[in-house]
Design a protein around this motif. Structure first.
Motif, short mmCIF file in Angstrom:
data_model
loop_
_atom_site.label_atom_id
_atom_site.label_comp_id
_atom_site.label_asym_id
_atom_site.label_seq_id
_atom_site.Cartn_x
_atom_site.Cartn_y
_atom_site.Cartn_z
N ARG A 37 1.31 -0.65 9.14
CA ARG A 37 0.52 -1.60 8.34
C ARG A 37 -0.96 -1.45 8.64
O ARG A 37 -1.80 -1.46 7.73
CB ARG A 37 0.98 -3.03 8.64
N GLY A 69 -2.33 1.48 6.89
CA GLY A 69 -2.56 1.15 5.48
C GLY A 69 -3.88 0.44 5.28
O GLY A 69 -4.61 0.70 4.32
N GLU A 70 -4.23 -0.46 6.21
CA GLU A 70 -5.51 -1.17 6.13
C GLU A 70 -6.67 -0.20 6.33
O GLU A 70 -7.71 -0.31 5.67
CB GLU A 70 -5.56 -2.29 7.17
N ARG A 128 -7.17 1.60 3.14
CA ARG A 128 -7.86 0.77 2.16
C ARG A 128 -9.37 0.81 2.40
O ARG A 128 -10.16 0.89 1.46
CB ARG A 128 -7.35 -0.68 2.24
N ASP A 160 0.42 2.50 -0.66
CA ASP A 160 1.68 1.93 -1.16
C ASP A 160 2.86 2.30 -0.27
O ASP A 160 3.74 1.47 -0.01
CB ASP A 160 1.94 2.39 -2.59
N CYS A 209 2.72 2.99 2.88
CA CYS A 209 2.58 2.20 4.11
C CYS A 209 3.18 0.81 3.91
O CYS A 209 3.93 0.31 4.77
CB CYS A 209 1.12 2.10 4.52
N ASP A 210 2.86 0.18 2.78
CA ASP A 210 3.42 -1.15 2.48
C ASP A 210 4.94 -1.09 2.41
O ASP A 210 5.65 -1.96 2.93
CB ASP A 210 2.86 -1.68 1.16
#
Length: 508
Positions: A80, A83-84, A87, A117, A119-120
């Motif tokens: 997670r 993923g951040e 972003r 996506d 990662c989510d």
């Protein structure tokens, strides 16, 4: 060109090619990365030596002992955080993808979004690595199955999706408890370095053991380190069919596991019941997106004879409106091919079409001039062909669309299925019976079959992959995670006796 994105990503003139955990090494032998956009040198990455590779594997083996015992939700939390980080760095990383690979900036950003996506998806998956419970035939017994990580997963990725395909594999494998060693394409090594450096930042902040996720760089010989190494439990390879057959044979000889994503020769069937506006959009993007260098690119448009001329006219009118040029300019639709070797293959395919008697509705060719100084820009073209032309049965990684006429749906389905590849396919129709037939066991033989959308692209939630010479592998969503784990069946006897299966008895 403004190249601040290179500095934002921490890329230098010379970059380490081997990164294991929190350390990197440098062999002083370099792969140079030149942009197909303008022919300029982006930077260089040191080649991984055999000694460095062995150090990477040793670190991975040691890291696996700890990583596999970390609860899956905690592994998911680390994903997670990555993923951040993606972003935060989506703009510069997307620009690097566009500049090093040549795809449009929108597609470059889109590829990084795919990483976000997955990662989510992986975070959610970290709480859903389910097994099954089964009834035992023996009284006082419980039987179930569970899934354990394999160990070291080697990922060999291709140039056309230099960051997304690695993440499809790595994020899922890591959540499953595996450790990952990645060899990116030597045609886009800077993207690999950038992704690895961003990930190492997250791993370091979480005090993750050295070796959980590593990068090696080089040509096919470095890839052979992975395929021949019995310490590598699974090799996931994306690339040509020729490469995939070599990988499958090499890994299979040592009874290792493979996950193969190979060539595609994808078709759209257009029936008389189709919405032609949707057809035009789907076929156009499918054929020219990423300059035809997607494994899901639309290669063949199989059109019913009653609407053939109308579809042909619409395409002939649309193609001249395509803007070809610098992919970082958002006004352009089509960028360059990856290198001049790809251009040569494109030109050879055009010659093959002409030899076999095909007719070009929209002419192709190499583009010349200052705006195309890298020598990697070509014209998207359309060829009217017969379904059984030899060249039509081969995958050419370039924006060549083959236009084929058919008379009835059974014939169109046969044309769709007759090529050796089996990745993606689509039908354009508003007729429910035609759509359901296409999706039935008697319809498309591809791993992906769509109705009223094109062949190109895929959603993270579905398993991505194809059949026949596409390799049979599945990545990303659905239950594709099972490829990265080993199944274990468990039986527990909580009774005071030991009854045997099938009623077998021993007099003791």
């Amino acid at each position: 060109m403004d190249k601040r994105f290179l500095k934002q990503l921490g890329l230098r003139k010379h970059n380490a090619g081997t990164m294991t955990g929190l350390e990197s090494t440098n062999s002083s032998k370099y792969i140079k990365s030149f942009s197909p956009v303008d022919g300029e040198l982006i930077g260089s990455v040191s080649k991984t030596t055999r000694e460095e590779y062995d150090a990477v594997i040793a670190a991975a083996q040691e890291a696996f002992k700890t990583w596999r015992l970390l609860p899956a939700p905690k592994r998911g939390e680390i994903i997670r955080q990555y993923g951040e980080e993606l972003r935060r760095m989506k703009d510069p990383l997307g620009r690097l993808v566009s500049y090093e690979m040549g795809k449009s900036l929108q597609e470059g950003w889109g590829e990084v979004q795919e990483m976000i996506d997955i990662c989510d998806f992986a975070v959610g998956l970290s709480r859903q690595l389910y097994g099954l419970s089964m009834h035992s035939e023996r009284p006082g017994h419980r039987m179930y199955e569970q899934w354990h990580p394999l160990g070291i997963v080697g990922v060999i990725s291709a140039f056309n999706f230099p960051v997304a395909v690695w993440s499809w594999n790595a994020m899922i494998a890591l959540v499953c408890g595996d450790v990952v060693v990645w060899k990116p394409s030597e045609k886009a090594p800077m993207c690999g370095v950038a992704c690895q450096q961003l990930f190492q930042k997250v791993l370091q902040e979480n005090e993750v053991p050295e070796g959980v996720c590593s990068l090696i760089n080089g040509d096919y010989k470095v890839g052979e380190f992975l395929t021949k190494d019995e310490r590598v439990a699974l090799v996931s390879a994306t690339g040509s069919i020729r490469m995939g057959k070599i990988v499958a044979a090499t890994v299979g000889a040592r009874l290792g596991k493979t996950l193969l994503e190979l060539g595609g020769n994808n078709a759209i069937i257009v029936t008389p019941n189709a919405d032609l506006d949707i057809v035009l959009t789907g076929a156009l993007f499918g054929a020219v997106g990423t300059a035809g260098q997607r494994c899901t690119s639309t290669r063949r448009l199989i059109v019913h004879e009653s609407i053939y001329d109308e579809v042909k006219q619409k395409l002939a009118k649309a193609y001249p409106q395509l803007r070809i040029g610098d992919p970082l300019d958002e006004n352009n639709h089509v960028g360059p091919l990856i290198d001049t070797q790809a251009v040569d293959q494109y030109l050879s395919a055009i010659e093959a079409v002409e030899r076999e008697g095909g007719n070009f509705l929209v002419e192709g060719g190499r583009l010349e001039g200052d705006a195309y100084s890298s020598g990697c820009y070509v014209k998207p073209c359309i060829a009217e062909v017969e379904h059984d032309f030899e060249i039509v049965h081969h995958e050419t990684f370039a924006p060549i669309l083959y236009l084929i006429k058919y008379s009835d749906l059974s014939e169109a389905l046969a044309y769709n299925n007759e090529v050796p590849q089996g990745l993606s396919s689509a039908i354009m129709t508003n007729n429910l019976r035609e759509a359901e037939l296409f999706l039935s066991a008697a319809g498309s033989d591809c791993g992906i079959a769509n109705v009223n959308i094109g062949t190109s692209g895929a959603e993270i939630g579905g398993a991505f992959g194809g059949e026949k010479e596409t390799g049979g592998g599945r990545e990303s969503g659905s239950d594709a995670w099972k490829a990265y784990m080993r199944r274990q069946t468990n039986t527990i006897n909580y009774s005071e006796t030991l009854p045997l299966a099938q009623g077998i008895k021993f007099d003791l």
